[in-house]
Design an enzyme around this catalytic site. Structure first.
Site, PDB file in Angstrom:
ATOM      1  N   HIS A 212      45.483  42.327  47.789  1.00  0.00           N
ATOM      2  CA  HIS A 212      44.603  42.949  46.806  1.00  0.00           C
ATOM      3  C   HIS A 212      44.545  42.014  45.609  1.00  0.00           C
ATOM      4  CE1 HIS A 212      43.639  46.619  44.060  1.00  0.00           C
ATOM      5  NE2 HIS A 212      42.546  46.053  44.513  1.00  0.00           N
ATOM      6  N   LYS A 234      42.098  40.682  35.596  1.00  0.00           N
ATOM      7  CA  LYS A 234      41.875  39.988  36.870  1.00  0.00           C
ATOM      8  C   LYS A 234      40.428  39.519  37.015  1.00  0.00           C
ATOM      9  CE  LYS A 234      41.652  42.463  40.585  1.00  0.00           C
ATOM     10  NZ  LYS A 234      41.887  43.283  41.790  1.00  0.00           N
ATOM     11  N   ARG A 314      30.793  52.005  37.737  1.00  0.00           N
ATOM     12  CA  ARG A 314      30.916  50.911  38.701  1.00  0.00           C
ATOM     13  C   ARG A 314      29.563  50.300  39.046  1.00  0.00           C
ATOM     14  NH1 ARG A 314      36.044  48.992  40.671  1.00  0.00           N
ATOM     15  NH2 ARG A 314      37.554  50.608  40.154  1.00  0.00           N
TER      16      ARG A 314
END
Length: 524
Positions: A212, A234, A314
């Site tokens: 991941h 990230k 999202r």
């Protein structure tokens, strides 16, 4: 239709196989599933469920996988009988209904590629699958073989009393059948993460480490991996204009190198801006899907700062929408691995080099801190540990994945691993300050470019990780976190408290080797 009959789907309405993006968008609009924004993206609302439902996910307790699974609060068993009962309800529900079918792949490396079929009752969920997974060519489609099947029927609500589930929502994975049933939720992320969970099981059977993480590659062919939980940076740090993005979330590490599992990105958009994340901003055009982003009904302009529907807004879009992406989805063995944490205690160094055993320890720990508090102000950090930086998606024992990581680090001693703290310095949250993104970028760049290879390091007295004496473009004072605190004794007390949390959390890994346990912090 014959292919659907093989899995029991019969007497349905029209079946739309592998519609192109424009047609899927047209269907979604005609069916009232969403609206177009001013940039051409399709915006939908998912209703009650605006994120994953981890308490509604189950793994079927069946003989072929029973002894492999790490049964825990994330991997909850459901009987084969209850699965079959739910399956029959799904097969009954789809009768007479129109269905959308996407056939594609997961795994960019053809050697490890798996065929995926996603069957949905909603057009937008099929658009999601089309953009997130790898799309076959016309020639590949004619020879497509189905390995994994997902059936997503949001309109079917489960019954906790009779179906052995916890609510009207269910995400049930049958590893032997390679079949996933999703009902009661319109949140498309369940489709993506179900396939990821399957890959996290089956890839290990082929000696591929599923991860991941994000991955990118430079012009010299040097690959870097970025692990980190939500809020650690990230996405921001892996989106580097000087490097090509391989993928932003899910990868495999095989004997040949790194490969992306997916063909698209599923990015958080809350407080998105063209200035801070121009690559994502420009990707939100026709063909992209927005979930739960508030859109002005008159101008059709999305308001990415509006969280009235959810913080978890999202966007789904194909990787090729990102400039300078690595369309092959494949990279070399990583030269650099970055483990990201946002430490609100303010005690971890902004960058530290890890030994092989320390890398395994921190991979198993998966530490970050979320900010917790009340309306009157947030004063205390909430410690979060998630093994493998995504424990909820890994069906096997975390130590199995950690040992696979350790084996690869042993096979590739040239790979450097760093722990990077994007959290606080000079004191805990509320006292200290967030580490400058400019300095973090400089430290990450130094690690990626090999500028730290000849720098001297010293061990941290509590965490044992190795602190660099200097990093180009970064004040040396901040490299040792104790130097940034006004009260050195207060720093030590706070560091010892975090170390204690690490040690306490690590007790769950009773099967971890002694060398890995000893690589953790001192806890006097």
């Amino acid at each position: 239709m014959e292919q659907l009959e093989q899995i029991g789907i019969t007497n349905v309405g029209r079946v739309y196989h592998n519609l192109p993006v424009p047609e899927l968008v047209e269907h979604a609009l005609a069916r009232g599933e969403g609206i177009l924004t001013d940039s051409g993206a399709l915006a939908v609302e998912t209703g009650k469920y605006t994120g994953r439902s981890p308490k509604d996910k189950f793994l079927v307790d069946e003989p072929s996988s029973r002894d492999d699974i790490d049964w825990n609060k994330d991997n909850v068993p459901i009987s084969e009988q209850k699965f079959e009962q739910l399956y029959q309800r799904v097969l009954s529900y789809v009768q007479g209904r129109d269905l959308y079918v996407f056939d594609g792949y997961v795994g960019a490396d053809p050697k490890y590629r798996c065929g995926v079929r996603v069957i949905t009752e909603l057009a937008f969920q099929n658009l999601f699958a089309h953009q997130l997974f790898l799309r076959p060519t016309t020639a590949e489609l004619s020879e497509h073989k189905v390995d994994f099947t997902v059936i997503a029927v949001p309109g079917l609500h489960g019954d906790p009393k009779t179906n052995g589930i916890n609510s009207e929502t269910f995400i049930v994975l049958h590893l032997a059948k390679k079949l996933v049933l999703i009902g009661g939720t319109r949140y498309a992320g369940e489709i993506k993460k179900s396939i990821f969970t399957l890959m996290n099981y089956f890839m290990t059977k082929q000696n591929v480490l599923p991860m991941h993480c994000a991955a990118n590659i430079d012009k010299h062919g040097h690959t870097a991996l970025f692990f980190g939980l939500s809020g650690t940076g990230k996405t921001t740090l892996s989106a580097d204009p000087e490097r090509s993005l391989i993928g932003d979330d899910e990868h495999g590490w095989s004997d040949e190198g790194i490969f992306n599992f997916e063909g698209g990105c599923y990015a958080k958009t809350i407080r998105l801006s063209a200035e801070n994340e121009p690559q994502i901003w420009s990707a939100l055009r026709f063909g992209a899907l927005l979930e739960n982003v508030v859109v002005d009904p008159e101008t059709r302009m999305p308001n990415y700062d509006d969280d009235r529907l959810t913080e978890n807004t999202r966007a789904a879009y194909p990787l090729r929408y990102i400039p300078n992406c690595a369309l092959s989805g494949i990279g070399t063995h990583p030269k650099t691995i970055i483990l990201l944490t946002a430490d609100a205690f303010g005690v971890l160094p902004p960058i530290a080099k890890l030994t092989r055993e320390q890398a395994m320890y921190h991979f198993l720990s998966g530490y970050t801190s979320k900010l917790a508090g009340t309306e009157r102000g947030i004063t205390a950090p909430q410690v979060t540990f998630s093994a493998c930086f995504g424990q909820v998606f890994f069906p096997l024992p975390p130590t199995l994945y950690a040992e696979m990581l350790g084996e690869r680090l042993q096979q590739h001693p040239e790979t450097s691993v760093y722990l990077v703290n994007t959290g606080w310095s000079g004191g805990p949250y509320g006292v200290g300050h967030r580490i400058s993104l400019k300095h973090t970028r400089a430290m990450v760049s130094a690690a990626l470019d090999g500028k730290l290879d000849k720098v001297n390091f010293k061990p941290h007295p509590i965490f044992k990780v190795l602190l660099p004496e200097k990093v180009p473009g970064v004040p040396s004072k901040i490299l040792d976190p104790q130097n940034t605190w006004d009260d050195p004794e207060a720093y030590t007390q706070q560091a010892e408290e975090l170390a204690r949390r690490f040690v306490e959390n690590f007790k769950q890994f009773a099967d971890a080797r002694k060398e890995i346990v000893e690589a953790g912090p001192n806890n006097s």
